[in-house]
Design a protein around this motif. Sequence first.
Motif, PDB file in Angstrom:
ATOM      1  N   THR A 151      -3.101  15.005  -6.291  1.00 22.52           N
ATOM      2  CA  THR A 151      -3.368  16.222  -5.519  1.00 22.52           C
ATOM      3  C   THR A 151      -2.893  17.424  -6.318  1.00 22.52           C
ATOM      4  OG1 THR A 151      -1.224  15.997  -4.391  1.00 22.52           O
ATOM      5  CG2 THR A 151      -3.161  15.107  -3.266  1.00 22.52           C
ATOM      6  N   ASP A 152      -3.731  18.459  -6.389  1.00 22.39           N
ATOM      7  CA  ASP A 152      -3.372  19.720  -7.047  1.00 22.39           C
ATOM      8  C   ASP A 152      -2.883  19.510  -8.480  1.00 22.39           C
ATOM      9  OD1 ASP A 152      -3.960  21.014  -4.656  1.00 22.39           O
ATOM     10  OD2 ASP A 152      -1.909  20.761  -3.912  1.00 22.39           O
ATOM     11  N   GLY A 153      -3.558  18.639  -9.197  1.00 16.53           N
ATOM     12  CA  GLY A 153      -3.216  18.446 -10.606  1.00 16.53           C
ATOM     13  C   GLY A 153      -2.042  17.537 -10.850  1.00 16.53           C
ATOM     14  N   SER A 154      -1.351  17.095  -9.819  1.00 16.24           N
ATOM     15  CA  SER A 154      -0.243  16.159  -9.967  1.00 16.24           C
ATOM     16  C   SER A 154      -0.545  14.924  -9.127  1.00 16.24           C
ATOM     17  CB  SER A 154       1.082  16.807  -9.532  1.00 16.24           C
ATOM     18  OG  SER A 154       1.010  17.172  -8.165  1.00 16.24           O
ATOM     19  N   GLY A 155       0.348  13.952  -9.169  1.00 14.72           N
ATOM     20  CA  GLY A 155       0.113  12.738  -8.408  1.00 14.72           C
ATOM     21  C   GLY A 155       1.397  11.986  -8.145  1.00 14.72           C
ATOM     22  N   LYS A 156       1.278  10.972  -7.290  1.00 16.37           N
ATOM     23  CA  LYS A 156       2.432  10.138  -6.988  1.00 16.37           C
ATOM     24  C   LYS A 156       1.932   8.809  -6.438  1.00 16.37           C
ATOM     25  CE  LYS A 156       2.977  12.290  -2.423  1.00 16.37           C
ATOM     26  NZ  LYS A 156       3.908  12.977  -1.500  1.00 16.37           N
ATOM     27  N   TRP A 157       2.811   7.800  -6.465  1.00 13.24           N
ATOM     28  CA  TRP A 157       2.499   6.494  -5.899  1.00 13.24           C
ATOM     29  C   TRP A 157       2.746   6.529  -4.392  1.00 13.24           C
ATOM     30  CZ3 TRP A 157      -0.166   3.149  -8.546  1.00 13.24           C
ATOM     31  CH2 TRP A 157      -0.067   3.105  -9.933  1.00 13.24           C
ATOM     32  N   LEU A 158       1.790   6.021  -3.639  1.00 10.86           N
ATOM     33  CA  LEU A 158       1.928   5.948  -2.189  1.00 10.86           C
ATOM     34  C   LEU A 158       1.703   4.511  -1.732  1.00 10.86           C
ATOM     35  CD1 LEU A 158       0.064   9.121  -0.896  1.00 10.86           C
ATOM     36  CD2 LEU A 158       2.517   8.735  -0.992  1.00 10.86           C
ATOM     37  N   GLU A 159       2.631   4.001  -0.920  1.00 13.47           N
ATOM     38  CA  GLU A 159       2.486   2.648  -0.382  1.00 13.47           C
ATOM     39  C   GLU A 159       1.358   2.609   0.638  1.00 13.47           C
ATOM     40  OE1 GLU A 159       4.826  -0.422   2.595  1.00 13.47           O
ATOM     41  OE2 GLU A 159       5.912   1.273   1.722  1.00 13.47           O
ATOM     42  N   ILE A 160       0.511   1.586   0.578  1.00 15.41           N
ATOM     43  CA  ILE A 160      -0.559   1.443   1.569  1.00 15.41           C
ATOM     44  C   ILE A 160      -0.397   0.189   2.421  1.00 15.41           C
ATOM     45  CG2 ILE A 160      -2.217   2.746   0.197  1.00 15.41           C
ATOM     46  CD1 ILE A 160      -3.576   0.015  -0.442  1.00 15.41           C
ATOM     47  N   LEU A 161       0.409  -0.785   1.959  1.00 13.41           N
ATOM     48  CA  LEU A 161       0.532  -2.000   2.769  1.00 13.41           C
ATOM     49  C   LEU A 161       1.719  -2.833   2.318  1.00 13.41           C
ATOM     50  CD1 LEU A 161      -0.557  -4.628   0.913  1.00 13.41           C
ATOM     51  CD2 LEU A 161      -2.748  -3.526   1.352  1.00 13.41           C
ATOM     52  N   GLY A 162       2.170  -3.705   3.226  1.00 13.85           N
ATOM     53  CA  GLY A 162       3.147  -4.725   2.912  1.00 13.85           C
ATOM     54  C   GLY A 162       2.516  -6.085   3.133  1.00 13.85           C
ATOM     55  N   SER A 163       2.897  -7.059   2.322  1.00 17.79           N
ATOM     56  CA  SER A 163       2.229  -8.362   2.391  1.00 17.79           C
ATOM     57  C   SER A 163       3.166  -9.460   1.909  1.00 17.79           C
ATOM     58  CB  SER A 163       0.963  -8.344   1.524  1.00 17.79           C
ATOM     59  OG  SER A 163       1.318  -8.175   0.153  1.00 17.79           O
ATOM     60  N   GLY A 164       2.667 -10.695   1.916  1.00 20.56           N
ATOM     61  CA  GLY A 164       3.442 -11.810   1.392  1.00 20.56           C
ATOM     62  C   GLY A 164       2.905 -13.142   1.878  1.00 20.56           C
ATOM     63  N   MET A 165       3.501 -14.193   1.368  1.00 20.54           N
ATOM     64  CA  MET A 165       3.165 -15.547   1.811  1.00 20.54           C
ATOM     65  C   MET A 165       3.910 -15.842   3.115  1.00 20.54           C
ATOM     66  SD  MET A 165       1.101 -16.365  -0.544  1.00 20.54           S
ATOM     67  CE  MET A 165       0.824 -18.097  -0.143  1.00 20.54           C
ATOM     68  N   VAL A 166       3.217 -16.428   4.072  1.00 22.95           N
ATOM     69  CA  VAL A 166       3.802 -16.678   5.390  1.00 22.95           C
ATOM     70  C   VAL A 166       5.035 -17.557   5.246  1.00 22.95           C
ATOM     71  CG1 VAL A 166       3.411 -17.647   7.680  1.00 22.95           C
ATOM     72  CG2 VAL A 166       1.547 -16.462   6.497  1.00 22.95           C
ATOM     73  N   ASP A 167       6.144 -17.098   5.821  1.00 23.13           N
ATOM     74  CA  ASP A 167       7.407 -17.841   5.743  1.00 23.13           C
ATOM     75  C   ASP A 167       7.270 -19.179   6.480  1.00 23.13           C
ATOM     76  OD1 ASP A 167      10.246 -18.611   6.648  1.00 23.13           O
ATOM     77  OD2 ASP A 167      10.628 -16.920   5.303  1.00 23.13           O
ATOM     78  N   PRO A 168       7.800 -20.267   5.917  1.00 29.44           N
ATOM     79  CA  PRO A 168       7.725 -21.571   6.593  1.00 29.44           C
ATOM     80  C   PRO A 168       8.289 -21.558   8.002  1.00 29.44           C
ATOM     81  CG  PRO A 168       8.432 -21.861   4.316  1.00 29.44           C
ATOM     82  CD  PRO A 168       8.407 -20.385   4.567  1.00 29.44           C
ATOM     83  N   ASN A 169       9.312 -20.726   8.257  1.00 30.28           N
ATOM     84  CA  ASN A 169       9.878 -20.650   9.608  1.00 30.28           C
ATOM     85  C   ASN A 169       8.859 -20.134  10.629  1.00 30.28           C
ATOM     86  OD1 ASN A 169      12.388 -21.614   8.850  1.00 30.28           O
ATOM     87  ND2 ASN A 169      13.185 -19.574   8.379  1.00 30.28           N
ATOM     88  N   VAL A 170       7.960 -19.263  10.184  1.00 23.25           N
ATOM     89  CA  VAL A 170       6.903 -18.771  11.075  1.00 23.25           C
ATOM     90  C   VAL A 170       5.958 -19.911  11.417  1.00 23.25           C
ATOM     91  CG1 VAL A 170       4.968 -17.160  11.295  1.00 23.25           C
ATOM     92  CG2 VAL A 170       7.096 -16.419  10.186  1.00 23.25           C
TER      93      VAL A 170
END
Length: 335
Positions: A268-287
């Motif tokens: 944006t406006d000639g600069s930039g940054k990292w933005l998180e869009i999601l969290g994820s992972g392998m389903v925990d065995p306890n679940v």
Amino acid sequence: MLSDIESLKNEIKQYTLSNEEELEKFRLTYLSRKGKVQAMFGRMGEVPNEKKAEVGKAMNEVKNLAQKIYEEAEKRLKNRQETTQKATDDITLPAPPLPMGSYHPLTQTLEEMKEIFYRLGFTIADGPEIEDDFHNFTALNFPPNHPARDEQDTFFVEKYDDPEKQDLVLRTHTSPVQIRLMKEQEPPIRAIMPGRVYRNEAVTPKSYFLFHQVEALYVDTDVSVADLKETLISFARLMFGTDVKYRIRPGFFPFTEPSLEMDIWWETDGSGKWLEILGSGMVDPNVFKSVDIDPEKYTGFAWGMGVERIAMLRHGMDDIRVFYDNDIRFLEQFK
């Protein structure tokens, strides 16, 4: 004389008054000083004295009838003229266009996300917005002292001191739908869970107490982290374009192990940054154990993302609150 009066009465009743010309002709013919009604009154001298009352009454009825028909027609034609004058002068011109509504930008973004997941082979699942503690926390491997279970983070509908009773909360994520789906359906499972979620957060340009999530779940034999990463990358490219810059980094969530987070580069406006869009992972065995799925036989991945965050990135917005202001000037930009 009476027969002449009756004939005049029938003649008046049958007269058609459909325009201004006919109305004026009716007035001149029957109601003017030289009209037929007045001429009939001029013949009263021919009537015997014993008949004058009867004939006079009949003549007055004819006069009143003619006057009533004239006044009603005059009023009707006047109303028609006023209605016509409201229309445009040139009736051949097309009518002005009606203002068109449009989908809310959040709805538009959610529909795009659904379409992408359809292409990736996912179905859609749904669940209640008021959840019990088991589906919202316990089955998802949240420990008893996790901060999310506190009232400063979660809206409680019913909170019990009795450990035998399940607390009721406004769901803090759509992950409880994953639990319900895994309890009801045998693997393989490949579904997304869109919906509203609630968290007890302060309202700021970046956070709101109500927002929308889309979670995804894939459970089958031999599902790996490579499958997860490939699906995440496919989604990012389909949503933001093939030239999107992304990164995948380690994260932590109670219900996945290992856990990953995904960021995209936002300029944006000639600069930039990292933005998180999601969290994820392998389903925990306890679940898996909490829903009676054998973790030795099945593996799976899950992730969740906010629809508002995706919409803000798509449209270059920096304040989440505009989605809920109902400002027509803002909404009209998304027709």
